[in-house]
Scaffold this motif. Structure first.
Motif, mmCIF file in Angstrom:
data_model
loop_
_atom_site.group_PDB
_atom_site.id
_atom_site.type_symbol
_atom_site.label_atom_id
_atom_site.label_comp_id
_atom_site.label_asym_id
_atom_site.label_seq_id
_atom_site.Cartn_x
_atom_site.Cartn_y
_atom_site.Cartn_z
ATOM 1 N N LYS A 301 0.840 -1.125 0.000
ATOM 2 C CA LYS A 301 0.155 -0.071 0.068
ATOM 3 C C LYS A 301 0.866 1.477 0.105
ATOM 4 O O LYS A 301 0.672 2.195 -0.679
ATOM 5 N N ARG A 302 1.969 1.326 0.734
ATOM 6 C CA ARG A 302 2.710 2.414 0.833
ATOM 7 C C ARG A 302 3.611 2.773 -0.218
ATOM 8 O O ARG A 302 3.669 3.713 -0.880
ATOM 9 N N ASN A 304 2.578 1.493 -3.062
ATOM 10 C CA ASN A 304 1.929 2.326 -4.354
ATOM 11 C C ASN A 304 1.425 3.704 -4.176
ATOM 12 O O ASN A 304 1.257 4.244 -5.284
ATOM 13 N N GLU A 305 1.447 4.214 -3.017
ATOM 14 C CA GLU A 305 1.172 5.589 -2.483
ATOM 15 C C GLU A 305 2.362 6.269 -3.454
ATOM 16 O O GLU A 305 2.179 7.375 -3.630
ATOM 17 N N LEU A 306 3.693 5.845 -2.958
ATOM 18 C CA LEU A 306 4.753 6.550 -3.452
ATOM 19 C C LEU A 306 4.886 6.513 -5.017
ATOM 20 O O LEU A 306 5.196 7.428 -5.496
ATOM 21 N N THR A 308 2.469 6.400 -6.885
ATOM 22 C CA THR A 308 1.124 7.442 -7.390
ATOM 23 C C THR A 308 1.631 8.795 -7.260
ATOM 24 O O THR A 308 1.545 9.725 -8.194
ATOM 25 N N ALA A 309 2.419 9.187 -6.153
ATOM 26 C CA ALA A 309 3.019 10.522 -6.187
ATOM 27 C C ALA A 309 3.851 10.975 -7.114
ATOM 28 O O ALA A 309 3.911 12.189 -7.716
ATOM 29 N N ALA A 375 7.213 12.464 -0.797
ATOM 30 C CA ALA A 375 6.333 11.720 -0.637
ATOM 31 C C ALA A 375 6.662 10.795 0.475
ATOM 32 O O ALA A 375 5.649 10.423 1.191
ATOM 33 N N GLY A 378 5.731 12.440 3.575
ATOM 34 C CA GLY A 378 4.183 12.876 3.564
ATOM 35 C C GLY A 378 3.756 14.181 3.213
ATOM 36 O O GLY A 378 2.903 14.853 3.166
ATOM 37 N N SER A 380 3.481 17.154 0.219
ATOM 38 C CA SER A 380 2.768 17.319 -1.006
ATOM 39 C C SER A 380 3.854 18.365 -2.151
ATOM 40 O O SER A 380 4.634 18.902 -1.671
#
Length: 380
Positions: A301-302, A304-306, A308-309, A375, A378, A380
């Protein structure tokens, strides 16, 4: 920013023009020229170009005469055709786990997986880093098992000073556009064994086995090849080989630039405690076809978040590769349990391939690392 880009210039254009002007565009003199460059570079007696590394792996299993009832050991974290080559000839791929510090096969897991049915080991040099060939060869030789080096990512890679593709029984290379040297699509088989070279040359060319016995009928314009094998059409064209010849002329510069960029990535990422850098194994011989990091916290999950960023900033990334045993075909056929190969699963779920390509600027790298750092923290 693309994850990678091939390096083309007027050298490729000139050799393509030479090839087209010759009117010989199927496998021929340009392919032979390319093969000689490969053989010289990788210090082998034989280099035989073919349509892809998938084809090369298939030809390797055919040349080793593997078949039903045989087992072929394959790392559980690799591109899928490392295992497909066993399936093509009716053998059974047997997966083993990897060493997370290198993403390559773990020799302890390899030794534990050997059975009386084991006939070959596929030693993958993943991302341009050599597998631990001393341990692999010792295990293989003690048991009379063949070694196929899957060097798809590893042109120019060395292991303790030796060129990969020359250490095992047979080597297999890729010239896909993501590789350091590309022919668009293409591959090659390397070996020092004359018997394997004879079989590969036959099998890639429809099973042709040479001219017939002249004592039966004198040779002349009517003479055609004999076909004593069931072969395939897996030949590389001279058009593709022309691009390969030009690419080989710049190989040293391409690899030097990849190593420089990889060293710089490692330095820039050194203060990011949530990221593991590719620092294991024989890094002196690493050619960094891919620069692959691993996210240490937060799992898939983490990760994939990175990714995506980074994608939101037009920075292209990819996961490292597959945990092959949990892909549909292998999961359905063999019912391997996911927990049998925990490192392979962790690698699939937490790896990120960062952009690396010829003429990548320091500013490009700074941008990748800056947004990755933000990313991770955390921001933006």
């Amino acid at each position: 920013m693309n994850i990678t880009e091939p390096s083309f210039d007027e050298n490729e254009i000139a050799l393509l023009r030479e090839c087209l002007s010759s009117k010989w565009v199927t496998q021929g003199p340009m392919t032979e020229r390319f093969e000689k460059l490969l053989a010289t570079r990788h210090q082998v007696k034989h280099a035989m170009a073919c349509t892809s590394c998938t084809a090369a792996l298939h030809l390797a299993t055919l040349a080793l005469q593997l078949g039903p009832g045989d087992e072929v050991i394959v790392p559980a974290f690799t591109w899928v055709t490392s295992a497909h080559c066993a399936e093509y000839v009716g053998a059974k791929p047997v997966f083993v786990d990897i060493d997370l510090s290198t993403f390559n096969i773990d020799p302890r897991e390899l030794e534990a997986a050997i059975t009386p049915r084991t006939k070959a080991i596929v030693a993958v040099h993943l991302f341009g880093l050599s597998a631990p060939m001393d341990e692999i060869m010792a295990i293989a030789r003690a048991r009379g098992v063949a070694v196929i080096e899957d060097a798809a990512c590893a042109i120019g890679t060395t292991y303790k000073g030796r060129l990969v593709g020359s250490i095992g029984d047979v080597g297999c290379f890729s010239f896909h556009p993501r590789k350091a040297v590309t022919t668009g699509e293409g591959g090659a088989v390397t070996t020092n064994r004359d018997d394997l070279a004879v079989r590969v040359r036959s099998q890639r060319n429809h099973g042709a086995t040479g001219a017939p016995d002249a004592s039966d009928e004198p040779h002349g314009p009517w003479t055609m090849a004999t076909f004593d094998n069931l072969g395939f059409n897996l030949r590389l064209s001279d058009i593709q080989a022309a691009v390969g010849v030009a690419q080989m002329g710049k190989l040293d510069n391409l690899l030097s630039e990849r190593r420089r960029l990889a060293d710089r990535y490692s330095e820039l990422l050194s203060k990011m405690n949530s990221i593991a850098r590719p620092l294991g194994g024989d890094v002196e011989g690493h050619t960094y076809q891919s620069y692959v990091i691993r996210v240490l916290d937060g799992g898939r999950k983490r990760r994939n978040e990175l990714m995506t960023a980074l994608a939101a900033e037009n920075i292209q990334t990819r996961p490292g590769t597959h945990a092959v045993h949990r892909l549909g075909y292998y999961a359905d056929k063999y019912r391997w349990r996911a927990e049998q190969f925990p490192n392979a699963i962790l690698a699939e779920d937490t790896t990120i391939t960062l952009p690396i390509f010829p003429k990548m600027s320091n500013e490009d790298q700074d941008r990748v690392v800056d947004f990755l750092d933000k990313a991770c923290r955390g921001s933006s």
